[in-house]
Every structure is written in structure tokens, then in C-alpha cells.
Motif scaffolding. Structure first.
Motif, PDB file in Angstrom:
ATOM      1  N   LEU A 131       0.822  -1.206   0.000  1.00  0.00           N
ATOM      2  CA  LEU A 131       0.000   0.000   0.000  1.00  0.00           C
ATOM      3  C   LEU A 131       0.858   1.259   0.000  1.00  0.00           C
ATOM      4  CD1 LEU A 131      -2.862   1.243   0.205  1.00  0.00           C
ATOM      5  CD2 LEU A 131      -2.612   1.156   2.699  1.00  0.00           C
ATOM      6  N   PRO A 132       0.683   2.144  -0.987  1.00  0.00           N
ATOM      7  CA  PRO A 132       1.423   3.408  -0.989  1.00  0.00           C
ATOM      8  C   PRO A 132       0.989   4.284   0.186  1.00  0.00           C
ATOM      9  CG  PRO A 132       0.470   2.941  -3.151  1.00  0.00           C
ATOM     10  CD  PRO A 132      -0.153   1.976  -2.180  1.00  0.00           C
ATOM     11  N   CYS A 133       1.844   5.205   0.581  1.00  0.00           N
ATOM     12  CA  CYS A 133       1.553   6.054   1.732  1.00  0.00           C
ATOM     13  C   CYS A 133       0.850   7.353   1.345  1.00  0.00           C
ATOM     14  CB  CYS A 133       2.848   6.378   2.482  1.00  0.00           C
ATOM     15  SG  CYS A 133       3.553   4.949   3.337  1.00  0.00           S
ATOM     16  N   ASP A 134       0.528   7.525   0.068  1.00  0.00           N
ATOM     17  CA  ASP A 134      -0.201   8.718  -0.343  1.00  0.00           C
ATOM     18  C   ASP A 134      -1.681   8.383  -0.494  1.00  0.00           C
ATOM     19  OD1 ASP A 134       0.092   7.055  -2.501  1.00  0.00           O
ATOM     20  OD2 ASP A 134       0.315   8.672  -3.968  1.00  0.00           O
ATOM     21  N   GLY A 135      -2.507   9.404  -0.693  1.00  0.00           N
ATOM     22  CA  GLY A 135      -3.930   9.177  -0.904  1.00  0.00           C
ATOM     23  C   GLY A 135      -4.779   9.264   0.346  1.00  0.00           C
ATOM     24  N   PHE A 136      -4.209   9.751   1.470  1.00  0.00           N
ATOM     25  CA  PHE A 136      -4.973   9.845   2.715  1.00  0.00           C
ATOM     26  C   PHE A 136      -5.047  11.294   3.210  1.00  0.00           C
ATOM     27  CE2 PHE A 136      -2.996   5.661   2.528  1.00  0.00           C
ATOM     28  CZ  PHE A 136      -4.095   4.824   2.689  1.00  0.00           C
ATOM     29  N   SER A 137      -4.931  12.234   2.299  1.00  0.00           N
ATOM     30  CA  SER A 137      -4.892  13.649   2.678  1.00  0.00           C
ATOM     31  C   SER A 137      -6.224  14.170   3.192  1.00  0.00           C
ATOM     32  CB  SER A 137      -4.435  14.492   1.482  1.00  0.00           C
ATOM     33  OG  SER A 137      -5.307  14.315   0.382  1.00  0.00           O
ATOM     34  N   SER A 138      -7.326  13.454   2.948  1.00  0.00           N
ATOM     35  CA  SER A 138      -8.638  13.935   3.396  1.00  0.00           C
ATOM     36  C   SER A 138      -8.841  13.739   4.894  1.00  0.00           C
ATOM     37  CB  SER A 138      -9.762  13.217   2.637  1.00  0.00           C
ATOM     38  OG  SER A 138      -9.758  11.826   2.941  1.00  0.00           O
ATOM     39  N   LEU A 139      -8.138  12.777   5.492  1.00  0.00           N
ATOM     40  CA  LEU A 139      -8.356  12.450   6.906  1.00  0.00           C
ATOM     41  C   LEU A 139      -7.872  13.567   7.819  1.00  0.00           C
ATOM     42  CD1 LEU A 139      -7.571   8.657   7.421  1.00  0.00           C
ATOM     43  CD2 LEU A 139      -9.635   9.868   8.082  1.00  0.00           C
ATOM     44  N   ARG A 140      -8.785  14.014   8.696  1.00  0.00           N
ATOM     45  CA  ARG A 140      -8.451  15.034   9.690  1.00  0.00           C
ATOM     46  C   ARG A 140      -8.498  14.484  11.115  1.00  0.00           C
ATOM     47  NH1 ARG A 140      -7.868  16.918   5.272  1.00  0.00           N
ATOM     48  NH2 ARG A 140      -8.124  19.099   4.624  1.00  0.00           N
ATOM     49  N   SER A 141      -9.394  13.518  11.360  1.00  0.00           N
ATOM     50  CA  SER A 141      -9.581  12.979  12.711  1.00  0.00           C
ATOM     51  C   SER A 141      -9.613  11.458  12.665  1.00  0.00           C
ATOM     52  CB  SER A 141     -10.890  13.490  13.334  1.00  0.00           C
ATOM     53  OG  SER A 141     -10.925  14.905  13.369  1.00  0.00           O
ATOM     54  N   VAL A 142      -8.891  10.813  13.604  1.00  0.00           N
ATOM     55  CA  VAL A 142      -8.865   9.360  13.703  1.00  0.00           C
ATOM     56  C   VAL A 142      -9.078   8.970  15.158  1.00  0.00           C
ATOM     57  CG1 VAL A 142      -7.495   7.261  13.432  1.00  0.00           C
ATOM     58  CG2 VAL A 142      -7.368   9.063  11.696  1.00  0.00           C
TER      59      VAL A 142
END
Length: 367
Positions: free
Chosen positions: A170-181
Motif C-alpha cells: 500500500l502506498p503512503c499517499d492518498g490519505f490527505s482527506s483524513l483530519r480525525s482518527v
């Protein structure tokens, strides 16, 4: 002309009202009138809670099947052009991986912004038939593949009672939308957590509670503003555990009955507020290093969980800071709130003075 009955309210307001109901109740509302018949299909918040479908003496397995069928049919009949805002699923997971995965894929494809998934094992009353079934079948955690939300619109992710899987490819890009976990009762290894935090390049809020398999882990984030660590202690294991934090933009941090053997802070220069809830009378679980980590914070809240005199004596012996050399950026602006329970004020005041970061006490609240 003002609305005289609920039927006279505009459709957007009716949809707003229905969005606060569990989905099964929103669907039942379609029986109210012809006008309401199609409303539920346009609701942007879906809340599937299996606890509303199961009541003894019904078998849990029957309730599970009925619930799964309802979720599937609801998603099939819903108006697909209506984007989802939130998708909440509480489900007693058993051998239904394909169904659950399809529900999650549907939510993500519908542009969901808030995704809440919970897969508890023992939150439901079981019949004798359920007990027999459980003996024959070993419960297994649901595997949430983080790749599910790659390149999605998910801004808030909440996971309960599952295991986080990060595929090697799994690449480490593509998760820029996440603000809260938010992660609670989740199994996640240190390297996976590191991938999650570092890949969410816009992450602002992180909450970890009752996490399994973590020992020595780090939280490195340039954008993180709030961090909550709760109900976590591993100091009785051979590998006593360590936590390293690098968060130059962190404003608030909370340690709620959280304890590891070693703490390391590389940069907490923006920290304004800190909350520490102690482990109570078990003094072996209290590590004074967490207090030393917070020297210089502007607002410090210490909440005792029934600490007794011997515990604070232990604190005073362990804290060995030089008050003359440890200071705060603006001592006159420092405010400290001490929430006191079951011990005398002078104990906590002595502890604060020992920290060396609070030359004056401007506010004291006693509970």
C-alpha cells in the motif's frame, strides 16, 4: 404561511430530522404518509445499530441475519445520487466479511465524510443456541484494510473492536482527506500505527484508547493539534514500552490512565493545554516522566483517581527537577487547574512545585 404540522415542513428540514434517527426508524417513518414514503432514500446520515434489532429470547444469529439483510436492502434501495455524510455501523461480526466489505465500499463510493465502524463481540445478550454456536465457532476480529479509504473523502474515521491491516504494497499517499482518527479497542501494531499517522498528512486529531499490541511506538506528525491517549498500560510486561512524540503544532494532549516506562518528546513547542488522569492508588503504574514531559505547558489539569498519601509521597520522591533551571515561557500567563479528589491540596501543590514549571497558582478548583 407558517407550517402548522410536521407535514407542512420543507423537505430539507424533514430530511434533517430523519438524519438524527437510527436508519431503521427513518425507514419506518415512510409509513407516516405518501409524502414521507421516499424521504428516507435521500437521508445523508445512515446509522445501522444491531442492538436495536436484537432482543432476547430471539437468537443472536437470527438477529444478525435479519440485520445484515436490512443493511443490504437499504443500501440497494437508497437513492444512489444522494451523497452520504456519515455512515455508522455497529455489528456483531461473524463470518460476513464479504457483506461488511461491500457496505463499506458503498459508503466510500457514496462520498462518505464520517465513517464509524464498531464490531463488538460481547455487547449482546445470548440465548442457549448462541452459546452453543459460539463454542463451535472461534470469534475473529474484523480486519479493516486501511486501503479501503485511500483516495476517499473520509475526514473522520472511528474504529472500534477490529484490527487495522496495512498491506505491504500500500502506498503512503492518498490519505490527505483524513483530519480525525479515533481508535478504541483496536488491534494495531506499532509499524502500522506509524504508517497511519505519517500517511495522514493533514491529520489534526488522534485518539487512542485500549489499544492492543502496542509496545514501543511513536507519533510523528507535523499537522497534529490534539492527541488523546487513554486506558493503556504495559509497564508490567518484560518490554515495558516507550512513547516518542514529535508534534511541533500540537496544542492539546491528554493522558487518561495511560502509562509506559519511557517518554520522549522531540518537539512539543506549541503545546498549550495538557490533561493527566492518574492511575489511582496503584502507585506502580504512575510514571513521573509524563509530568516532566509537560514542563512549560500553559494550562495543566491533574485529575486524581483516588490517590492516597503514600502515592503522592512516591510522586514527590520520583520527581527530581531543578526548579531554578526549568522555567516557563511566560510565567505570568500560566493557569493551572487542579481537580482534587480524595487527597489534601498541599500534596498536589507540592507536586506542581516540584515540576518547576508553575511558579504561581492562579486558579484552584476542588472537587
Amino acid at each position: 404561511m407558517a407550517a402548522t404540522t410536521i407535514d407542512h415542513l420543507p423537505a430539507p428540514l424533514l430530511l434533517r430530522i430523519l438524519s438524527f434517527l437510527p436508519t431503521i426508524n427513518a425507514v419506518r417513518a415512510s409509513l407516516v404518509s405518501r409524502r414521507w414514503r421516499e424521504l428516507w432514500r435521500h437521508v445523508r446520515r445512515l446509522n445501522f445499530d444491531m442492538s436495536l434489532y436484537h432482543s432476547p429470547p430471539n437468537d443472536l444469529c437470527d438477529s444478525r441475519d435479519f440485520f445484515a439483510d436490512f443493511v443490504t436492502q437499504t443500501l440497494l434501495l437508497r437513492e444512489h445520487s444522494t451523497r452520504l455524510y456519515s455512515f455508522h455501523l455497529l455489528f456483531n461480526y461473524r463470518r460476513t466479511t464479504t457483506q461488511v466489505n461491500s457496505w463499506i465500499r458503498y459508503a466510500i463510493a457514496s462520498g462518505v465524510v464520517v465513517l464509524l465502524l464498531s464490531f463488538p463481540e460481547d455487547l449482546f445478550v445470548k440465548s442457549e443456541a448462541d452459546a452453543i454456536e459460539d463454542e463451535e465457532e472461534t470469534w475473529q476480529e474484523y480486519d479493516f484494510h486501511f486501503s479501503n479509504i485511500r483516495n476517499s473523502r473520509v475526514r473522520c474515521l472511528k474504529l472500534n473492536y477490529c484490527r487495522i491491516v496495512w498491506p505491504k504494497s500500500l502506498p503512503c499517499d492518498g490519505f490527505s482527506s483524513l483530519r480525525s482518527v479515533y481508535l478504541c479497542d483496536v488491534s494495531v501494531r506499532a509499524e502500522v500505527l506509524d504508517n497511519v499517522v505519517s500517511s495522514c498528512v493533514n491529520l489534526e486529531f488522534l485518539s487512542l484508547s485500549c489499544i492492543s499490541y502496542l509496545r514501543n511506538f511513536k507519533i510523528h506528525s507535523q499537522t497534529l493539534k490534539e492527541l488523546e491517549l487513554e486506558l493503556f498500560k504495559i509497564r508490567h510486561y518484560k518490554d515495558a514500552g516507550s512513547l516518542e512524540i514529535y508534534a511541533p503544532n500540537l496544542h492539546r494532549i491528554s493522558f487518561d490512565r495511560f502509562s509506559v516506562a519511557e517518554y520522549c518528546s522531540r518537539d512539543l513547542s506549541s503545546l498549550v493545554e495538557a490533561n493527566v488522569v492518574f492511575w489511582g492508588e496503584d502507585r506502580e503504574d504512575f510514571n513521573c516522566e509524563v509530568l516532566q514531559l509537560l514542563t512549560g505547558v500553559e494550562r495543566l489539569t491533574l485529575l486524581d483517581m483516588c490517590f492516597y498519601r503514600h502515592a503522592w509521597d512516591y510522586v514527590m520522591k520520583e520527581v527530581k527537577l531543578d526548579v531554578a533551571t526549568v522555567g516557563a515561557p511566560n510565567p505570568s500567563e500560566i493557569h493551572v487547574i487542579c481537580e482534587l479528589q480524595c487527597f489534601h491540596c498541599h500534596f498536589i501543590l507540592s507536586c506542581i512545585k516540584a515540576l518547576g514549571s508553575v511558579p504561581s497558582l492562579s486558579e484552584l478548583r476542588s472537587f
